[in-house]
Enzyme design. Structure first.
Site, PDB file in Angstrom:
ATOM      1  N   HIS A  72       0.787  -1.241   0.000  1.00 50.84           N
ATOM      2  CA  HIS A  72       0.000   0.000   0.000  1.00 50.84           C
ATOM      3  C   HIS A  72       0.816   1.287   0.000  1.00 50.84           C
ATOM      4  CE1 HIS A  72       0.452   0.172   4.473  1.00 50.84           C
ATOM      5  NE2 HIS A  72       0.215   1.457   4.314  1.00 50.84           N
ATOM      6  N   GLU A  76       3.482   5.574  -3.380  1.00 49.89           N
ATOM      7  CA  GLU A  76       3.650   6.898  -2.799  1.00 49.89           C
ATOM      8  C   GLU A  76       5.062   7.118  -2.241  1.00 49.89           C
ATOM      9  OE1 GLU A  76       1.566   9.299  -2.938  1.00 49.89           O
ATOM     10  OE2 GLU A  76       2.238  10.738  -1.424  1.00 49.89           O
ATOM     11  N   ASP A  77       5.615   6.088  -1.616  1.00 46.32           N
ATOM     12  CA  ASP A  77       6.851   6.315  -0.852  1.00 46.32           C
ATOM     13  C   ASP A  77       8.121   5.726  -1.461  1.00 46.32           C
ATOM     14  OD1 ASP A  77       5.315   7.620   0.975  1.00 46.32           O
ATOM     15  OD2 ASP A  77       5.177   5.957   2.381  1.00 46.32           O
ATOM     16  N   ASP A 139      -4.386   0.547   8.017  1.00 47.90           N
ATOM     17  CA  ASP A 139      -3.204   1.408   7.933  1.00 47.90           C
ATOM     18  C   ASP A 139      -3.265   2.456   9.049  1.00 47.90           C
ATOM     19  OD1 ASP A 139      -0.938   2.746   6.838  1.00 47.90           O
ATOM     20  OD2 ASP A 139      -2.251   4.067   5.674  1.00 47.90           O
TER      21      ASP A 139
END
Ligand code: MN
Length: 734
Positions: A72, A76-77, A139
């Site tokens: 997940h 993004e990271d 999360d």
């Protein structure tokens, strides 16, 4: 940190068909992608997605959701891309991870609790798959569990957002266990003093009442067993946050809380629930008004139970919740639990047939289960369609604005404030300049550039989506038009007063308003400007003795004043003698056929500079029309009559060509003179004038002029428009 085989084991324990290859691949891929990244706690970053996956295995969700949980944070990271995920794990997983990336962008943008409901809707509008929400909640839960490692200022904001947004969302989805833990963790961080106080008091109570709780548990269990009811009775304590909320909501002290502790009775069958209630109500005194049957009428999130409060041993009040095993699991895990009860639906049908009212997807979930879809298929098909007819955007300072889908920055501006809408001249979407009428997307941050003194273009009315914007634009357009009419009316009225030998002043007119049956001066001026009221009536309302002298209607020579005192509505048609008509035989047109006579279009003529076309009339000749003439429509069906022609001008000859003007002018002495003078001053001829009264204050003049060319004509038109007595000039057929 969880090992690779442990993850697979956890999933296979409840789902033997789980895709082991995908789980292993996700584990290795995410571990490599996050590499040496660290969390605030100092742990390897990769431990976080693994913990999130672990939370979800407790909820027994499908393997695609677990894979998405492991991945997940990759897009993004880390350097991962959607394309890469699609390629390695398929587009279904890709979509889930993409949905989570979108949600991550919305983290901490909401700044006000009052917007929480809208923000939840925004989340639901952004996600298309309920599994994305499950991962998001897991999360958030893991982030809350490790919140003490985060910097204090950021901590408070995350906790607040959890309390405002995510905990209630979990509640809506029926995930009570998730909700309780989120509430509890957030409360602890936001109000540590209150938390400590309530937790200490609860502990205290528990110590004091521990014996009573055990007594009740035992007594009730044996009482039920004696009647052949197999039940699990467990004492339970309220969560500190729910105690706090109750104290806040009802403004009562801790001591006054009556139902601090309670019991949960869990049985096999629905019938047993009602039998348990019978036993309890016989054994102990019932507190009136506290009995609630959420089995026959489930809550919106499908929660089912029977609630009742009794006065137990030691005069201590105790709340009881009675429910079946299936109901209990659904009460704890909500949407995630639905998947597991395909069997349950058949066995305990009553527990799932009641439609959930607020969320369509829950309703469809139930339908899907009833149709016999497998639990694995179930979550996959629970696509969210909530709020997809809406878009949610932000102002630069974080206010959330909900709009219908297809809305534009103009709608946005009007939703913020009518003044912002009226003065909008430009927009930036997410920091970039964008057209004011572009379509907004979910999560867009919209900045409106403003300029005071603007009137929104009338055409916007048909292009905006919201009723509020449409109405405001219509009103603004109408007001602006009215102001224009009022300004014109003021000129007319001022002149009318001067003709009467008086000076116009607003306060004089003010006292005369009742006589004119108007409420404001602007009403009067706009009515005169629009031609609904005669200026002389305004003068008479102030000076009743005044009678305007009206001249008889007699045609006079051109250029002379006095045409506009007409009283009767009459049309005047007259020829002005001696005007230099162009010789028909010498019309300078190229492309004409032989010796055919050539003439100009009867309504409005044509002048050099116009694009022209010739229409052939056998036996008569050629008629020249400007290409834009509406009269040409009559010849649409006869292409054989259309001739290509063009101008053939000799500069030195100074020929004149016919054109027609339609003028609306104020009816007062000298107006015709003014118009004629403008035309004459520009060395053009007037060939013909028709004057028609429009109202007491306005006349419409149709003037046939003769000019050198289009430029000459346009100069005359603009000079006419510049005269105060002229309110409108148009070319006929031009
Ligand atoms: Mn995360």
């Amino acid at each position: 940190m969880m090992r690779q085989y442990e993850l697979v084991d956890r999933v296979r324990r409840y789902n033997p068909q789980a895709d082991e290859v995908a789980l292993n691949r996700a584990y290795v891929y995410a571990m490599k992608a996050h590499g040496a990244q660290k969390r605030a706690s100092g742990d390897p970053y990769f431990s976080h997605p693994l913990e999130v996956a672990a939370i979800l295995t407790d909820m027994k969700v499908d393997d695609a959701t677990i894979v998405a949980a492991v991945l997940h944070d990759t897009i993004e990271d880390t350097d991962s891309t959607r394309e890469e995920i699609d390629k390695l794990f398929g587009s279904d997983i890709g979509r889930l991870v993409d949905g989570l990336t979108k949600l991550k962008k919305l983290d901490l943008v909401s700044k006000r609790a009052a917007q929480a409901e809208n923000f939840r809707k925004l989340l639901l509008a952004v996600v298309e798959d309920v599994r994305v929400l499950l991962v998001k909640l897991a999360d958030r839960l893991h982030n809350m569990r490790t919140l003490h490692f985060v910097a204090p200022d950021k901590r408070a904001r995350i906790a607040e957002e959890t309390l405002d947004i995510y905990a209630p969302l979990a509640g809506r989805m029926g995930m009570q266990r998730m909700r309780d833990e989120l509430d509890d963790l957030a409360f602890r961080h936001l109000m540590p003093d209150a938390y400590t106080m309530i937790a200490a008091r609860l502990d205290d109570l528990h110590r004091k009442n521990g014996k009573i709780i055990v007594t009740i548990e035992k007594e009730l269990t044996s009482e039920l067993a004696a009647r052949g009811i197999n039940a699990k009775v467990a004492g339970r304590q309220k969560q500190p946050y729910s105690v706090w909320r109750k104290m806040e909501r009802k403004s009562i002290a801790f001591e006054q809380l009556s139902d601090i502790f309670g019991f949960r009775v869990i049985v096999e069958e629905v019938d047993d629930c009602y039998r348990v209630v019978g036993v309890v109500h016989t054994k102990w005194a019932v507190v009136p008004g506290r009995f609630k049957d959420y089995i026959s009428t489930p809550k919106e999130n499908d929660y089912q139970s029977i609630h009742t409060t009794v006065v137990g041993p030691g005069r201590q009040r105790a709340e009881l919740q009675v429910r079946t095993v299936v109901m209990h699991d659904i009460a704890r895990n909500g949407i995630a639990a639905h998947a597991l009860y395909k069997e349950g639906v058949i066995k305990g049908k009553e527990s799932l047939t009641n439609e959930s009212r607020s969320y369509q997807w829950l309703r469809r979930t139930v339908a899907l289960l009833a149709e016999g879809a497998t639990p694995e298929e179930f979550l996959e098909h629970t696509k969210l369609e909530l709020f997809h007819d809406q878009v949610f955007c932000f102002t630069p300072n974080g206010r959330l604005i909900a709009l219908p889908r297809g809305a534009t920055p103009v709608d946005f501006a009007y939703a913020v404030h009518t003044d912002v809408g009226h003065s909008a001249v430009g927009a930036k979407i997410n920091g970039r300049h964008a057209p004011l009428l572009s379509e907004l997307q979910n999560g867009d941050e919209v900045e409106i550039a403003r300029a005071e003194g603007q009137t929104p273009p009338a055409v916007w009315e048909g292009l905006v989506m919201t009723g509020k914007a449409r109405l405001a634009i219509r009103r603004a357009t109408r007001d602006a038009l009215r102001a224009q009419y009022a300004a014109l009316g003021r000129q007319i009225v001022t002149r009318a007063f001067e003709r009467a030998g008086k000076t116009f002043a607003e306060d004089k007119l003010k006292s005369a308003l009742p006589r004119l049956a108007r409420t404001t001066i602007e009403d009067v001026l706009a009515a005169v400007g629009r031609g609904e009221m005669f200026s002389g009536d305004a003068v008479r309302a102030v000076y009743p003795e005044f009678m305007e002298e009206r001249k008889p209607i007699v045609p006079r020579a051109r250029g002379e004043a006095g045409w506009f005192g007409m009283k009767k509505a009459a049309s005047l048609v007259f020829k002005i003698p001696g005007s230099g008509k162009p010789n028909q035989n010498s019309i300078p047109i190229h492309g004409s056929h032989g010796d055919l006579p050539v003439r100009f279009a009867p309504n409005g003529g044509a002048v050099p500079g116009d694009r022209i076309v010739g229409i052939l009339t056998p036996g008569e000749g050629i008629t020249i029309y400007p290409i834009q003439s509406p009269d040409l429509i009559a010849f649409d069906e006869e292409p054989e009559r259309w001739l290509d022609v063009r101008w053939d001008i000799e500069e030195s000859r100074h020929e004149l060509f016919p054109a027609r003007l339609l003028i609306t002018a104020i009816n007062e002495p000298g107006t015709l003179g003014t118009v004629a003078t403008v035309i004459g001053d520009h060395a053009a001829n007037i060939d013909n004038i028709v004057i028609k009264p429009l109202s007491a204050d306005f006349r419409e003049m149709t003037i046939d002029v003769e000019v050198n060319d289009l430029k000459h004509l346009n100069t005359i038109i603009s000079r006419l428009r510049a005269r105060p007595v002229v309110s409108k000039v148009e070319r006929v057929n031009g």
